[in-house]
Design a protein around this motif. Sequence first.
Motif, PDB file in Angstrom:
ATOM      1  N   ILE B  54      26.994  -1.690 -12.499  1.00  0.00           N
ATOM      2  CA  ILE B  54      28.004  -1.897 -13.519  1.00  0.00           C
ATOM      3  C   ILE B  54      27.361  -1.327 -14.977  1.00  0.00           C
ATOM      4  CG2 ILE B  54      29.130  -3.715 -15.063  1.00  0.00           C
ATOM      5  CD1 ILE B  54      29.445  -5.236 -12.260  1.00  0.00           C
ATOM      6  N   ALA B  55      26.197  -2.068 -15.168  1.00  0.00           N
ATOM      7  CA  ALA B  55      25.440  -1.399 -16.397  1.00  0.00           C
ATOM      8  C   ALA B  55      25.606   0.145 -16.493  1.00  0.00           C
ATOM      9  CB  ALA B  55      24.136  -1.934 -16.619  1.00  0.00           C
ATOM     10  N   ALA B  56      24.930   0.683 -15.268  1.00  0.00           N
ATOM     11  CA  ALA B  56      25.117   2.227 -15.509  1.00  0.00           C
ATOM     12  C   ALA B  56      26.309   2.917 -15.840  1.00  0.00           C
ATOM     13  CB  ALA B  56      24.450   2.766 -14.176  1.00  0.00           C
ATOM     14  N   THR B  60      27.606   5.362 -18.732  1.00  0.00           N
ATOM     15  CA  THR B  60      28.290   6.619 -18.732  1.00  0.00           C
ATOM     16  C   THR B  60      29.413   6.705 -18.949  1.00  0.00           C
ATOM     17  OG1 THR B  60      28.862   5.875 -16.486  1.00  0.00           O
ATOM     18  CG2 THR B  60      26.729   7.122 -16.420  1.00  0.00           C
ATOM     19  N   GLN B  61      30.371   5.529 -19.117  1.00  0.00           N
ATOM     20  CA  GLN B  61      31.655   5.509 -19.790  1.00  0.00           C
ATOM     21  C   GLN B  61      31.617   5.739 -21.053  1.00  0.00           C
ATOM     22  OE1 GLN B  61      34.782   6.088 -17.998  1.00  0.00           O
ATOM     23  NE2 GLN B  61      33.082   6.575 -16.233  1.00  0.00           N
ATOM     24  N   LEU B  62      30.650   4.929 -21.555  1.00  0.00           N
ATOM     25  CA  LEU B  62      30.774   4.718 -23.207  1.00  0.00           C
ATOM     26  C   LEU B  62      30.153   5.768 -24.130  1.00  0.00           C
ATOM     27  CD1 LEU B  62      30.294   0.781 -23.639  1.00  0.00           C
ATOM     28  CD2 LEU B  62      32.229   2.117 -23.778  1.00  0.00           C
ATOM     29  N   LEU B  63      28.970   6.416 -23.388  1.00  0.00           N
ATOM     30  CA  LEU B  63      28.213   7.282 -23.848  1.00  0.00           C
ATOM     31  C   LEU B  63      29.179   8.499 -24.511  1.00  0.00           C
ATOM     32  CD1 LEU B  63      25.259   7.680 -24.864  1.00  0.00           C
ATOM     33  CD2 LEU B  63      24.812   9.035 -22.912  1.00  0.00           C
TER      34      LEU B  63
END
Lengths: 167, 219
Positions: B54-56, B60-63
């Motif tokens: 979930i963190a990954a 990847t979505q927020l970056l």
Amino acid sequence: MQYQAGDTVAFDTLYEKYRGDVYRFLLRQFDTATAEELYQDVWMKLIQARGRYQPTARFRTWLYTITHNHVKDHYRKQRVTAVANDNDAIDTRAPERIAQDQQILAVLHAGIHQLPDVQREAFLLKEESGLSLDEIAEVMGATKESTKSRLRYAAAKLREQLKGLWP
Amino acid sequence: MSDDRELSALYHSADKPQPPAVLDETVRSAAHQAVKPKRSHAPQWLGGIAASLIAALLITQLLPTVEQEAGVSPELDDAPLPAVDAVAPGRRVLSEDALAPTAPRPARKKAEAERARVGKQVTQEQAEMKRAPAGDKAFTMDEYDSAVPAESVTEEIRTPALPQAAPMSPETELQTIIDLLDAGKTRAARQHLDDFRKRHPGVEIPEAVTRRLEPLNAR
């Protein structure tokens, strides 16, 4: 051993077999509340110590060794003198209402309570728990001769208590 | 011995009290609980993996969003080299148009609008570059690469450089002079006019403005 492996049915079988004996063994020495407390403690200790049980020892001997040690600890900590069991106390207020045999038993139980600790315990291990002389000696950590002596003294004192009531 | 047997018989003739049911229940449940197989660690282990995934995923979505907000278009990093004016077979010339992504993002749009507002001079320079003979004055990709470090190119693309102090257009400067006159600041207006003429000697001052400036010229 089966219980060690997680077989709860094995425990239930053993518990059913010994529950009454252990309970009465304690009840003949202490008042009901103390006997029940010690009874629960003994079984909890046994459950916790299940991993240390060696199949070379008889389960009954092991169980009463735990019970004996716990009773000893209790005496050491509380300095409790055995008191007459509430249920078995002689009703001195109305002795005529008590049946002859019940009176004899009440006197017997009272006499057991009045025995010295080691004699009382040896007597109860023999009569209530059905242990042999060797097993009693093992449980109490005494020699066979001293155990025999304790039993002889206990019987003599109880007969003395019952003199006049019981042949 | 016979006395002992009789004493034993007497003892066993008594009632045999049993432990209360509640005690039995307590002991049995404790015994069962003690040997109850403990929960496997697998769920905790899987939980850890799930949390990591979930963190990954969040990263990847927020970056890209964060980069976008900072004016970085991730598409630029992956974009193929721009299609540029052909200079010679197999050679390409860097063209600003080619840097524009097909679907400009807000940050880029903003930058482009800003550049268009200020960029008359830039357009002139580009026009001059295009007019220059091919292969001589125009930058080819190879020349550009050798002349400018790749890092600076990237940086320039990522953060379109805007002029720190954009020069005012002649119209704006004239309007400023008129505003100063209206405000009665004649000395300042005169100074501005002198500067304007120096900076824009070829710029013809519109008649409407000239009229407004007549009082000033008369002095």
